[in-house]
Design an enzyme around this catalytic site. Sequence first.
Site, mmCIF file in Angstrom:
data_model
loop_
_atom_site.group_PDB
_atom_site.id
_atom_site.type_symbol
_atom_site.label_atom_id
_atom_site.label_comp_id
_atom_site.label_asym_id
_atom_site.label_seq_id
_atom_site.Cartn_x
_atom_site.Cartn_y
_atom_site.Cartn_z
ATOM 1 C CG HIS A 75 -1.938 -0.883 1.430
ATOM 2 N ND1 HIS A 75 -2.845 -1.137 0.445
ATOM 3 C CD2 HIS A 75 -2.319 -1.641 2.481
ATOM 4 C CE1 HIS A 75 -3.724 -2.025 0.890
ATOM 5 N NE2 HIS A 75 -3.422 -2.354 2.117
ATOM 6 C CG HIS A 109 -1.425 -3.084 6.788
ATOM 7 N ND1 HIS A 109 -1.036 -4.233 6.158
ATOM 8 C CD2 HIS A 109 -2.554 -2.676 6.153
ATOM 9 C CE1 HIS A 109 -1.885 -4.501 5.180
ATOM 10 N NE2 HIS A 109 -2.834 -3.575 5.162
ATOM 11 C CB CYS A 123 -5.158 3.445 0.379
ATOM 12 S SG CYS A 123 -4.323 1.847 0.366
HETATM 13 MN MN MN Z 1 -4.393 -3.733 3.562
#
Ligand code: MN
Length: 159
Positions: A75, A109, A123
């Site tokens: 990401h 995460h 994102c």
């Molecule tokens: Mn993710």
Amino acid sequence: MSRMELDRDANIRQAQPDFTWQSVERMPYKEEGAAPFHAISRQVLFCGPELECELRYFEMAPKGYSTLERHEHAHAVMILRGAGHCLIGNRVYSVRQHDLIRIPGLTWHQFRATQDMPLGFLCMVNAERDKPQLPGAEELAEFSVDPAVAAFLRGAPLE
Ligand code: MN
């Protein structure tokens, strides 16, 4: 509608108050019950066959959080609104507007808004990506060894 107007419609979507965009649907973050999360919405800003990536905007209300997960895809995140904390691997970071956050592949995460402010972020991800994995009891126990990580996972107020 003229050709020019059509092009304009497809290419420009004006920002609206409150971090929404014209003709962009504000959707649930994930399917309800699919994974643990709280008070978070998703808007897909850019996505299509001409791109190999997608840009999404996620926003969590105060005390909201995303799923604790990992996956092979990475990401690239920019905080757009508010403040909060994120767990990357085994470290908790304080994040605020315009910070850039890189989440490498196969790294645990999670994002959490502060107690009194929303947290919104852009994102970027690969268009083709693998399904997120969730931690098992053993992994959760390992996380909790570190008091800072344990407090983050509990949703305790953090500095
Ligand atoms: Mn993710």
